[in-house]
Scaffold this motif. Structure first.
Motif, PDB file in Angstrom:
ATOM      1  N   GLU A   1     -39.073  66.502   2.841  1.00 55.07           N
ATOM      2  CA  GLU A   1     -39.843  65.269   2.961  1.00 55.07           C
ATOM      3  C   GLU A   1     -39.031  64.151   3.598  1.00 55.07           C
ATOM      4  O   GLU A   1     -39.589  63.347   4.351  1.00 55.07           O
ATOM      5  CB  GLU A   1     -40.383  64.848   1.598  1.00 55.07           C
ATOM      6  N   ARG A   2     -37.725  64.104   3.328  1.00 56.51           N
ATOM      7  CA  ARG A   2     -36.892  63.065   3.959  1.00 56.51           C
ATOM      8  C   ARG A   2     -36.837  63.262   5.467  1.00 56.51           C
ATOM      9  O   ARG A   2     -36.891  62.296   6.228  1.00 56.51           O
ATOM     10  CB  ARG A   2     -35.478  63.061   3.377  1.00 56.51           C
ATOM     11  N   ARG A   3     -36.742  64.499   5.917  1.00 55.00           N
ATOM     12  CA  ARG A   3     -36.701  64.760   7.360  1.00 55.00           C
ATOM     13  C   ARG A   3     -38.058  64.465   8.006  1.00 55.00           C
ATOM     14  O   ARG A   3     -38.118  63.909   9.111  1.00 55.00           O
ATOM     15  CB  ARG A   3     -36.243  66.188   7.637  1.00 55.00           C
TER      16      ARG A   3
ATOM     17  N   ALA B   1     -40.266  62.265   6.940  1.00 53.79           N
ATOM     18  CA  ALA B   1     -40.399  60.807   6.952  1.00 53.79           C
ATOM     19  C   ALA B   1     -39.509  60.190   8.022  1.00 53.79           C
ATOM     20  O   ALA B   1     -39.919  59.252   8.721  1.00 53.79           O
ATOM     21  CB  ALA B   1     -40.058  60.231   5.578  1.00 53.79           C
ATOM     22  N   ARG B   2     -38.306  60.712   8.172  1.00 60.07           N
ATOM     23  CA  ARG B   2     -37.401  60.173   9.180  1.00 60.07           C
ATOM     24  C   ARG B   2     -37.939  60.427  10.582  1.00 60.07           C
ATOM     25  O   ARG B   2     -37.869  59.555  11.443  1.00 60.07           O
ATOM     26  CB  ARG B   2     -35.995  60.779   9.034  1.00 60.07           C
ATOM     27  N   MET B   3     -38.496  61.609  10.829  1.00 64.95           N
ATOM     28  CA  MET B   3     -39.059  61.878  12.144  1.00 64.95           C
ATOM     29  C   MET B   3     -40.238  60.948  12.414  1.00 64.95           C
ATOM     30  O   MET B   3     -40.400  60.464  13.538  1.00 64.95           O
ATOM     31  CB  MET B   3     -39.460  63.340  12.289  1.00 64.95           C
ATOM     32  N   ALA B   4     -41.052  60.680  11.414  1.00 63.75           N
ATOM     33  CA  ALA B   4     -42.154  59.730  11.586  1.00 63.75           C
ATOM     34  C   ALA B   4     -41.623  58.356  11.979  1.00 63.75           C
ATOM     35  O   ALA B   4     -42.200  57.675  12.835  1.00 63.75           O
ATOM     36  CB  ALA B   4     -42.993  59.654  10.316  1.00 63.75           C
ATOM     37  N   GLU B   5     -40.504  57.933  11.383  1.00 63.66           N
ATOM     38  CA  GLU B   5     -39.877  56.652  11.749  1.00 63.66           C
ATOM     39  C   GLU B   5     -39.375  56.683  13.188  1.00 63.66           C
ATOM     40  O   GLU B   5     -39.543  55.710  13.931  1.00 63.66           O
ATOM     41  CB  GLU B   5     -38.702  56.342  10.813  1.00 63.66           C
TER      42      GLU B   5
ATOM     43  N   ARG C   1     -28.140  64.599  10.019  1.00 61.80           N
ATOM     44  CA  ARG C   1     -26.724  64.960   9.871  1.00 61.80           C
ATOM     45  C   ARG C   1     -26.455  65.442   8.447  1.00 61.80           C
ATOM     46  O   ARG C   1     -25.782  66.459   8.239  1.00 61.80           O
ATOM     47  CB  ARG C   1     -25.824  63.779  10.229  1.00 61.80           C
ATOM     48  N   ALA C   2     -26.997  64.731   7.450  1.00 59.28           N
ATOM     49  CA  ALA C   2     -26.794  65.133   6.054  1.00 59.28           C
ATOM     50  C   ALA C   2     -27.357  66.531   5.797  1.00 59.28           C
ATOM     51  O   ALA C   2     -26.737  67.337   5.101  1.00 59.28           O
ATOM     52  CB  ALA C   2     -27.441  64.114   5.115  1.00 59.28           C
ATOM     53  N   PHE C   3     -28.511  66.829   6.371  1.00 60.65           N
ATOM     54  CA  PHE C   3     -29.101  68.161   6.222  1.00 60.65           C
ATOM     55  C   PHE C   3     -28.227  69.214   6.902  1.00 60.65           C
ATOM     56  O   PHE C   3     -27.906  70.247   6.313  1.00 60.65           O
ATOM     57  CB  PHE C   3     -30.517  68.180   6.811  1.00 60.65           C
ATOM     58  N   ALA C   4     -27.837  68.956   8.151  1.00 58.89           N
ATOM     59  CA  ALA C   4     -27.070  69.938   8.928  1.00 58.89           C
ATOM     60  C   ALA C   4     -25.707  70.225   8.311  1.00 58.89           C
ATOM     61  O   ALA C   4     -25.183  71.328   8.440  1.00 58.89           O
ATOM     62  CB  ALA C   4     -26.900  69.451  10.365  1.00 58.89           C
ATOM     63  N   GLN C   5     -25.144  69.235   7.639  1.00 54.99           N
ATOM     64  CA  GLN C   5     -23.811  69.407   7.057  1.00 54.99           C
ATOM     65  C   GLN C   5     -23.846  69.769   5.578  1.00 54.99           C
ATOM     66  O   GLN C   5     -22.796  69.873   4.944  1.00 54.99           O
ATOM     67  CB  GLN C   5     -22.991  68.131   7.270  1.00 54.99           C
TER      68      GLN C   5
END
Length: 121
Positions: free
Chosen positions: A2-4, A6-10, A85-89
């Motif tokens: 959901e964070r990703r 929401a971030r893509m929507a931003e 970045r947080a997801f990828a790492q």
């Protein structure tokens, strides 16, 4: 996830397709190949929006709502955006290639791929 989302929507809301020369993505070869190749190289170090072929008119202006015009966003989300970045790492992501025997995994690019209704491939 959901964070990703929401971030893509931003990112989409902040994207001005007229302010930058966003490339049109196509898997077909044509006279635009060199321009697309340059856009791909430049996208390695920034977040780039790639438009769908059927989303622009002959002058390059959007003919669909911008949220429906995007083929993908890439290729440096994993280095240039804090949420991606947080997801990828994340350790759970790094564990996947290591479980497959990759001693020193490297993430060279990242993409957020859209599947648009009525246009695209």
């Amino acid at each position: 996830e959901e964070r990703r989302l929401a971030r893509m929507a931003e990112l989409i809301a902040a994207w001005d397709p007229d302010a930058e020369a966003s490339p049109v993505f196509s898997a077909k070869g044509d006279e635009q190949t060199q321009a697309r190749e340059a856009a791909f190289f430049e996208s390695a170090t920034r977040v780039t929006f790639f438009k769908e072929e059927g989303a622009v008119d002959a002058a390059g202006r959007l003919c669909v709502p911008k949220a429906e015009a995007i083929n993908k966003v890439g290729h440096a989300l994993h280095t240039e955006d804090p949420v991606f970045r947080a997801f990828a790492q994340a350790p759970r992501i790094a564990a996947i290639p290591r479980a497959l025997g990759v001693a020193r995994p490297v993430l060279p690019q990242s993409m957020y791929i859209f599947k648009q209704p009525r246009i695209g491939g």
